[in-house]
Design a protein around this motif. Structure first.
Motif, PDB file in Angstrom:
ATOM      1  N   LEU A 445       0.827  -1.201   0.000  1.00 49.89           N
ATOM      2  CA  LEU A 445       0.000   0.000   0.000  1.00 49.89           C
ATOM      3  C   LEU A 445       0.867   1.260   0.000  1.00 49.89           C
ATOM      4  CD1 LEU A 445      -3.094   0.714   0.295  1.00 49.89           C
ATOM      5  CD2 LEU A 445      -2.596   1.033   2.727  1.00 49.89           C
ATOM      6  N   ASN A 446       0.463   2.223  -0.814  1.00 47.30           N
ATOM      7  CA  ASN A 446       1.151   3.522  -0.890  1.00 47.30           C
ATOM      8  C   ASN A 446       2.669   3.396  -0.829  1.00 47.30           C
ATOM      9  OD1 ASN A 446      -1.401   4.614  -0.805  1.00 47.30           O
ATOM     10  ND2 ASN A 446      -1.354   4.831   1.427  1.00 47.30           N
ATOM     11  N   PRO A 447       3.271   2.697  -1.778  1.00 48.10           N
ATOM     12  CA  PRO A 447       4.712   2.469  -1.658  1.00 48.10           C
ATOM     13  C   PRO A 447       5.545   3.742  -1.840  1.00 48.10           C
ATOM     14  CG  PRO A 447       3.880   1.603  -3.739  1.00 48.10           C
ATOM     15  CD  PRO A 447       2.691   2.097  -2.983  1.00 48.10           C
ATOM     16  N   GLU A 448       6.575   3.845  -1.011  1.00 48.02           N
ATOM     17  CA  GLU A 448       7.587   4.899  -1.197  1.00 48.02           C
ATOM     18  C   GLU A 448       8.891   4.166  -1.364  1.00 48.02           C
ATOM     19  OE1 GLU A 448       7.884   7.968   1.793  1.00 48.02           O
ATOM     20  OE2 GLU A 448       5.695   8.163   1.752  1.00 48.02           O
ATOM     21  N   ASP A 449       9.576   4.375  -2.450  1.00 50.93           N
ATOM     22  CA  ASP A 449      10.773   3.587  -2.791  1.00 50.93           C
ATOM     23  C   ASP A 449      10.452   2.099  -2.759  1.00 50.93           C
ATOM     24  OD1 ASP A 449      12.242   5.871  -2.950  1.00 50.93           O
ATOM     25  OD2 ASP A 449      12.898   5.756  -0.848  1.00 50.93           O
ATOM     26  N   GLY A 450       9.262   1.751  -3.188  1.00 49.46           N
ATOM     27  CA  GLY A 450       8.862   0.336  -3.249  1.00 49.46           C
ATOM     28  C   GLY A 450       8.406  -0.223  -1.922  1.00 49.46           C
ATOM     29  N   GLN A 451       8.500   0.589  -0.853  1.00 51.39           N
ATOM     30  CA  GLN A 451       8.182   0.092   0.478  1.00 51.39           C
ATOM     31  C   GLN A 451       6.851   0.653   0.981  1.00 51.39           C
ATOM     32  OE1 GLN A 451      10.386   0.542   4.479  1.00 51.39           O
ATOM     33  NE2 GLN A 451      11.890   0.589   2.869  1.00 51.39           N
ATOM     34  N   GLY A 452       6.002  -0.192   1.506  1.00 58.77           N
ATOM     35  CA  GLY A 452       4.727   0.281   2.038  1.00 58.77           C
ATOM     36  C   GLY A 452       4.101  -0.791   2.908  1.00 58.77           C
ATOM     37  N   GLU A 453       2.826  -0.575   3.297  1.00 57.22           N
ATOM     38  CA  GLU A 453       2.198  -1.559   4.186  1.00 57.22           C
ATOM     39  C   GLU A 453       1.815  -2.814   3.411  1.00 57.22           C
ATOM     40  OE1 GLU A 453      -1.249  -2.087   7.591  1.00 57.22           O
ATOM     41  OE2 GLU A 453      -1.437  -0.415   6.172  1.00 57.22           O
ATOM     42  N   ILE A 454       2.129  -3.981   3.984  1.00 57.89           N
ATOM     43  CA  ILE A 454       1.764  -5.246   3.341  1.00 57.89           C
ATOM     44  C   ILE A 454       0.276  -5.507   3.585  1.00 57.89           C
ATOM     45  CG2 ILE A 454       2.108  -7.757   3.400  1.00 57.89           C
ATOM     46  CD1 ILE A 454       4.984  -7.260   4.190  1.00 57.89           C
ATOM     47  N   CYS A 455      -0.481  -5.670   2.487  1.00 59.53           N
ATOM     48  CA  CYS A 455      -1.901  -5.995   2.604  1.00 59.53           C
ATOM     49  C   CYS A 455      -2.136  -7.338   1.921  1.00 59.53           C
ATOM     50  CB  CYS A 455      -2.747  -4.927   1.917  1.00 59.53           C
ATOM     51  SG  CYS A 455      -2.585  -3.325   2.704  1.00 59.53           S
ATOM     52  N   MET A 456      -3.107  -8.089   2.436  1.00 57.09           N
ATOM     53  CA  MET A 456      -3.326  -9.452   1.930  1.00 57.09           C
ATOM     54  C   MET A 456      -4.795  -9.652   1.584  1.00 57.09           C
ATOM     55  SD  MET A 456      -1.626 -11.209   5.231  1.00 57.09           S
ATOM     56  CE  MET A 456      -0.637 -10.188   6.289  1.00 57.09           C
ATOM     57  N   ASN A 457      -5.023 -10.522   0.615  1.00 57.52           N
ATOM     58  CA  ASN A 457      -6.394 -10.847   0.241  1.00 57.52           C
ATOM     59  C   ASN A 457      -6.484 -12.332  -0.086  1.00 57.52           C
ATOM     60  OD1 ASN A 457      -9.071 -10.404  -0.359  1.00 57.52           O
ATOM     61  ND2 ASN A 457      -8.636  -8.523  -1.525  1.00 57.52           N
ATOM     62  N   GLY A 458      -7.631 -12.911   0.194  1.00 53.83           N
ATOM     63  CA  GLY A 458      -7.828 -14.330  -0.098  1.00 53.83           C
ATOM     64  C   GLY A 458      -8.784 -14.965   0.906  1.00 53.83           C
ATOM     65  N   ARG A 459      -8.974 -16.254   0.743  1.00 62.29           N
ATOM     66  CA  ARG A 459      -9.937 -16.952   1.603  1.00 62.29           C
ATOM     67  C   ARG A 459      -9.450 -17.095   3.040  1.00 62.29           C
ATOM     68  NH1 ARG A 459     -11.785 -22.013  -2.085  1.00 62.29           N
ATOM     69  NH2 ARG A 459     -12.479 -22.886  -0.094  1.00 62.29           N
ATOM     70  N   HIS A 460      -8.187 -16.766   3.278  1.00 61.33           N
ATOM     71  CA  HIS A 460      -7.650 -16.881   4.634  1.00 61.33           C
ATOM     72  C   HIS A 460      -7.865 -15.620   5.459  1.00 61.33           C
ATOM     73  CE1 HIS A 460      -4.850 -14.687   2.288  1.00 61.33           C
ATOM     74  NE2 HIS A 460      -3.842 -14.721   3.152  1.00 61.33           N
ATOM     75  N   VAL A 461      -8.402 -14.547   4.843  1.00 63.43           N
ATOM     76  CA  VAL A 461      -8.616 -13.309   5.608  1.00 63.43           C
ATOM     77  C   VAL A 461      -9.759 -13.538   6.608  1.00 63.43           C
ATOM     78  CG1 VAL A 461      -9.394 -10.908   5.445  1.00 63.43           C
ATOM     79  CG2 VAL A 461      -7.690 -11.793   3.831  1.00 63.43           C
ATOM     80  N   PHE A 462      -9.507 -13.191   7.860  1.00 62.32           N
ATOM     81  CA  PHE A 462     -10.433 -13.525   8.953  1.00 62.32           C
ATOM     82  C   PHE A 462     -11.808 -12.877   8.807  1.00 62.32           C
ATOM     83  CE2 PHE A 462     -10.229  -9.934  12.275  1.00 62.32           C
ATOM     84  CZ  PHE A 462      -9.685  -9.000  11.428  1.00 62.32           C
ATOM     85  N   MET A 463     -12.739 -13.277   9.686  1.00 67.10           N
ATOM     86  CA  MET A 463     -14.125 -12.800   9.596  1.00 67.10           C
ATOM     87  C   MET A 463     -14.291 -11.413  10.210  1.00 67.10           C
ATOM     88  SD  MET A 463     -15.853 -16.313  10.991  1.00 67.10           S
ATOM     89  CE  MET A 463     -17.540 -16.009  10.486  1.00 67.10           C
ATOM     90  N   GLY A 464     -13.561 -11.154  11.297  1.00 65.57           N
ATOM     91  CA  GLY A 464     -13.685  -9.889  12.017  1.00 65.57           C
ATOM     92  C   GLY A 464     -13.261 -10.121  13.452  1.00 65.57           C
ATOM     93  N   TYR A 465     -13.169  -9.017  14.221  1.00 64.08           N
ATOM     94  CA  TYR A 465     -12.861  -9.165  15.647  1.00 64.08           C
ATOM     95  C   TYR A 465     -14.187  -9.263  16.392  1.00 64.08           C
ATOM     96  CZ  TYR A 465      -8.182  -7.406  14.447  1.00 64.08           C
ATOM     97  OH  TYR A 465      -6.946  -7.228  13.903  1.00 64.08           O
TER      98      TYR A 465
END
Ligand SMILES: Nc1ncnc2c1ncn2[C@@H]1O[C@H](COP(=O)(O)OP(=O)(O)OP(=O)(O)O)[C@@H](O)[C@H]1O
Length: 657
Positions: A445-465
């Motif tokens: 996310l929002n990379p600066e010099d290629g570096q930014g927050e790692i975000c993930m998507n897929g069936r392993h993403v939890f339901m919620g807190y």
């Protein structure tokens, strides 16, 4: 639930949203209409999965436990039956749909059976860390509306008895080791008798109502950053994550052996020991409760695992022990070892670069030396060494490469149901956490010099807190991306690298954002006699470090002692400031020669600093090392920053006075 949804447990229940914060609301699964085979694999529930393996591998050993010095084995058919019996007992004792069964104990067959039985009976399984205080147990049991609490022994029972009157949903307490001292606590044997007395009918009725997209497990994060949060995981989250991990690895159905010893309340151990095992008919050997105090090696030697997962601290401890042994070797052995290590390092570093082929030197070293080392560690059959749950320093990975044990790093979080990336023997490196697992997507996310927050998507993403909409929406955005709070980058070959943690970023008074872990690791690699390094500097004018020395550990309490390890004592002596304990080091103020040596190392770290603000200007030696038992480390051995900062506030203030 409407009568048309009575085809559980592998059915998908109707759902409106892909997140929820309620225990009884199913979610929309993140299965694309079309996609890779792994993404569209039909979901399987946990009861469905265990039934399938028990049918395919009925007589294969599932669980091996030691009693009176002898290993006993439970087959997959027996395992399945025990889970059903226990589930029937839970229903009889009053377990309601979507209410919790909390489990508080060291890894054992009873832990696994209770966990799965809770899910079979339509409840929610919740592991509680054995190191939790009574109040921390209260938080989990109360928040998850526990109807049943399963404890290991008298020690854990006492924590629950102290809070029992404040748990309005609690209906039964079960103790699986020793004889319960309290009349209203049920023994494991009596629990099974209750279960065996029940017909199958009630259990079958509940199983039919279960859906793969409802919550079956809560993982309470260990709270290394803030208060523990209750991560809701569905059947599909867990079984699909396990499937994807196994796709990446060379796991052979019905042939693998794993030793269970890491805390099961943590997602990494749960997915490996319970779900991957169940999916691939693995035989699990249970280590004894002193595993992390030193007895693990005995279990490894007896079980001879084929796959081994350690958190970084386990690898670090193993490294430390091996260095101690190596230091006692004579000249000939030492030069033989250094020749062998150079062969292995050369071979594996070439493999990282994509150059394959083993020369005669490596083959010779392998059969002469490494075979024996692995035998001594109980890892001679092991084809995979994994590190997960926290960063592992590159120099430790390099050391294990040099003894022919390439460690594959895995990265994940509770909110990703376990792992999101992983290296395998075909593609790994010293710095990378590997590529995203099959079917999982990564975005920076929002990379600066290629570096930014790692975000993930897929069936392993939890339901919620559970019960926390605000935090759920912070963690999962409207497009379904899970925000990890970790900083990283991806290279042209899709290898992912962690470069920091947003969640523990130090923001100096000058406004510079500094991720502490990489700097702490550099200091550690410069100072091999230092056990823990803690960077300070939030809202301060400059950075400082707190250091702890490696010391002996009390084998009963696992608390760090005052006595320095022999290697540390030798080092201090070589500097001209002999001391046997930390107290002696600190008594008259650290010796100028010691301070000089520490400062020289810090200077070398500072030479690598990317800016002036990232240079360490002061240091202090702490009187005791960090440990889980004394609260500075979480169960996966990550430093609890707020605990350390509060405990050593005086020392920190002095550095800035
Ligand atoms: N291989 C790895 N390298 C670096 N960091 C890692 C790795 N694996 C996990 N982590 C770190 O651990 C985090 C996940 O922690 P996890 O979900 O296991 O929670 P926890 O340890 O129980 O507690 P808390 O969430 O309170 O820290 C990741 O976001 C990342 O910061």
């Amino acid at each position: 639930m409407a009568s048309e949804f009575q085809n559980g447990p592998d059915q998908i229940l109707p759902a409106e949203d892909s997140t929820t914060t309620s225990p009884d609301v199913p979610v929309r699964l993140r299965i694309p209409e079309t996609g890779k085979a792994i993404e569209t694999t039909p979901p399987v529930s946990i009861p469905g999965l265990l039934k399938r393996t028990a049918t395919d591998f009925p007589d294969h050993p599932a669980l091996a436990y030691k009693a009176e010095g002898k290993w006993n084995k439970i087959t997959y058919k027996e395992y399945y039956e025990l889970v059903r019996t226990c589930a029937k007992a839970f229903i009889k004792l009053g377990l309601e749909r979507h209410h919790a069964v909390c489990i508080l104990g060291f890894n054992s067959p009873e832990w696994f059976i209770s966990d799965l039985a809770a899910i079979f009976a339509g409840g929610i399984a919740v592991g509680i860390y054995t190191t939790n205080s009574s109040e921390a147990c209260f938080h989990c049991a109360n928040h998850s509306r526990a109807n049943i609490i399963v404890v290991q022994d008298q020690k854990q029972l006492e924590k629950i008895l102290a809070i029992k009157s404040r748990l309005p949903h609690l209906k039964a307490i079960i103790q699986y080791e020793g004889t319960p001292t309290s009349a209203d606590v049920i023994s494991w044997e009596d629990l099974l008798i209750i279960g065996r007395d029940q017909e199958d009918e009630d259990l079958e009725r509940v199983l039919k109502t279960i859906g793969v997209n409802e919550c079956c497990t809560l993982v309470y994060t260990s709270g290394t950053v803030g208060k523990p949060k209750a991560v809701m995981l569905s059947h599909d989250n867990l079984t699909w994550d396990a499937l994807s991990i196994c796709e990446r690895l060379d796991v052979k159905k019905g042939e693998e052996v794993i030793v269970s010893y890491l805390p099961l309340s943590h997602v990494a151990a749960q997915v490996t020991d319970i779900y991957i095992a169940m999916m691939y008919a693995v035989c699990i050997y249970f280590a004894d409760a002193n595993a992390l105090k030193g007895s693990l090696i005995n279990t490894l030697q007896e079980a001879q695992p084929t796959k081994f997962l350690g958190v970084p601290r386990v690898w670090e401890k193993m490294h430390e022990k091996m260095m101690q042994v190596a230091a006692q070797n004579g000249r000939v052995k030492k030069s033989l070892a250094s020749w062998a290590k150079s062969q292995a390092l050369h071979y594996h570093l070439n493999r990282i670069k994509g150059v394959n082929g083993s020369g005669w030197g490596y083959c010779l070293a392998s059969s002469l030396i490494f075979k024996k080392v692995k035998q001594a560690l109980g890892l001679s059959r092991c084809t995979l060494f994994v590190s997960a749950a926290a960063p592992l320093a590159a120099d430790i990975k390099r050391y294990f490469l040099s003894i022919d044990m390439p460690i594959m790093e895995a990265f994940g979080m509770s909110e990703a149901s376990g792992a999101h990336t992983m290296c395998n023997m075909g593609s790994f490196g010293l710095e990378t956490i590997g590529m995203a697992l099959p079917g999982m997507k990564t975005k920076i996310l929002n990379p600066e010099d290629g570096q930014g927050e790692i975000c993930m998507n897929g069936r392993h993403v939890f339901m919620g807190y559970l019960g926390d909409r605000e935090k759920t929406d912070e963690a999962i955005d409207s497009e379904g991306w899970l925000h990890s709070g970790d900083l990283g980058r991806i290279d042209e070959n899709n290898f992912i690298y962690i470069t920091g943690r947003l969640k523990e970023l130090i923001i100096t008074a000058g406004g510079e954002n500094i991720p502490p872990v990489p700097i702490e690791q550099l200091v550690k690699s410069e100072l091999p006699h230092v056990s823990n390094v803690f960077l300070v500097g939030d809202k301060r004018k400059f950075l400082s470090v707190l250091l702890t020395f490696k010391t002996d550990v009390d084998s009963d309490t696992a608390r760090p002692l005052d006595t320095l390890l022999p290697s540390v004592q030798d080092w201090l002596k070589s500097l001209g400031c002999p001391a046997k304990t930390v107290t002696e080091v600190l008594e008259a103020g650290p010796h100028p020669k010691l301070l000089e040596a520490l400062k020289e190392s810090i200077d070398r770290v500072n030479q690598q600093a990317v800016s002036n603000a990232q240079r360490i200007q002061k240091l202090s030696i702490l009187p005791v090392d960090f440990s889980v038992a004394t609260g500075e480390l979480g169960p996966t051995m990550k430093v609890k920053r707020n605990v350390v900062a509060a405990k050593y506030a005086d020392i920190i203030e002095k550095m800035y006075a």
